[in-house]
Design an enzyme around this catalytic site. Structure first.
Site, short mmCIF file in Angstrom:
data_model
loop_
_atom_site.label_atom_id
_atom_site.label_comp_id
_atom_site.label_asym_id
_atom_site.label_seq_id
_atom_site.Cartn_x
_atom_site.Cartn_y
_atom_site.Cartn_z
N ASP A 47 -8.13 4.07 1.21
CA ASP A 47 -7.16 4.48 2.22
C ASP A 47 -7.91 4.98 3.45
OD1 ASP A 47 -5.18 5.63 3.71
OD2 ASP A 47 -4.23 6.65 2.02
N ASN B 99 2.29 1.46 4.41
CA ASN B 99 2.56 0.19 5.09
C ASN B 99 2.27 0.27 6.60
OD1 ASN B 99 5.38 -2.08 5.66
ND2 ASN B 99 3.27 -2.60 5.22
N CYS C 18 0.86 -1.19 0.00
CA CYS C 18 0.00 0.00 0.00
C CYS C 18 0.90 1.24 0.00
CB CYS C 18 -0.97 -0.02 1.18
SG CYS C 18 -0.20 0.01 2.81
N CYS D 107 -1.42 0.73 7.41
CA CYS D 107 -2.86 0.43 7.50
C CYS D 107 -3.27 -0.78 6.66
CB CYS D 107 -3.70 1.64 7.11
SG CYS D 107 -3.50 3.08 8.20
N ARG D 108 -3.37 -0.60 5.36
CA ARG D 108 -3.97 -1.65 4.52
C ARG D 108 -3.09 -2.87 4.33
NH1 ARG D 108 -5.08 2.36 -0.25
NH2 ARG D 108 -3.14 3.12 0.66
N SER D 109 -1.84 -2.69 3.89
CA SER D 109 -1.03 -3.88 3.62
C SER D 109 -0.65 -4.66 4.89
CB SER D 109 0.18 -3.57 2.73
OG SER D 109 1.05 -2.64 3.32
P1 4NP Z 1 -1.76 2.82 4.13
O1 4NP Z 1 -2.39 4.19 4.71
O2 4NP Z 1 -1.22 3.15 2.75
O3 4NP Z 1 -2.94 1.91 4.09
O4 4NP Z 1 -0.70 2.40 5.11
C1 4NP Z 1 -1.67 5.38 4.79
C2 4NP Z 1 -0.82 5.60 5.84
C3 4NP Z 1 -0.11 6.79 5.92
C4 4NP Z 1 -0.28 7.75 4.96
C5 4NP Z 1 -1.13 7.52 3.89
C6 4NP Z 1 -1.81 6.33 3.81
N1 4NP Z 1 0.40 8.97 5.06
O5 4NP Z 1 0.17 9.86 4.24
O6 4NP Z 1 1.24 9.14 5.98
#
Ligand code: 4NP
Length: 154
Positions: free
Chosen positions: A123, A10, A7, A12-14
């Site tokens: 997201d 790294n 994702c 939340c989703r992955s």
């Molecule tokens: P992820 O979510 O891609 O599912 O881990 C996010 C975590 C952090 C950020 C964006 C998306 N960020 O902008 O810091």
């Protein structure tokens, strides 16, 4: 077989996909044959544990993400892994740009490949608590189909 979920951050989703898939593999007795990991296209959270909202929502469904630490995806991962699964279309585009010409790994969009009704895992980072539940719902559905695919191969 080695699978990498990717994702943006790294956190939340992955990590959720890694935790859900690892548990499904353990329950199916396939954990020794299939290795799972996760990474982000971005480097902002490298070394961090998953987002506390993600960890809490996952734990409420029995998935322990506490040992995971964020890492950034790298070109060499296309040689290390057999299958790289992007959580959304933007992640897929970034991975296509990073992919070396001689890459052996198969690269695909996670939900589309496993027939889930929406293409992107949304997201949840800037949204409310519902977002984390939706991430889990989508990922659990896709992981069940991924497990079927793995069983079909073995
Ligand atoms: P992820 O979510 O891609 O599912 O881990 C996010 C975590 C952090 C950020 C964006 C998306 N960020 O902008 O810091």
């Amino acid at each position: 077989m080695r699978i990498l979920f990717v994702c943006l951050g790294n956190i939340c989703r992955s990590p959720t996909a890694e935790g859900v898939m690892r548990q499904q593999l353990e329950r199916a007795g396939l954990a020794r044959r299939v290795e799972v990991a996760s990474a982000g296209t971005g480097d902002w959270h490298v070394g961090n544990a998953p987002d506390s909202r993600t960890s809490r929502a996952a734990l409420a469904r029995g998935y322990d993400l506490s040992r995971q630490r964020a890492q950034q995806v790298k070109a060499e991962d296309f040689a290390e892994y057999d299958l790289i699964l992007a959580m959304d279309s933007s992640n897929l585009r970034d991975l296509q740009a990073l992919r070396p010409a001689n890459a052996s790994a198969e690269l695909d969009l996670f939900l589309r490949r496993y027939g889930v009704a929406v293409e992107d895992v949304p997201d949840p980072y800037y949204g409310g608590a519902d977002g984390f539940e939706q991430v889990l719902d989508l990922i659990e559905a896709a992981c069940a189909s991924l497990l079927d695919e793995i069983k079909g191969r073995s």
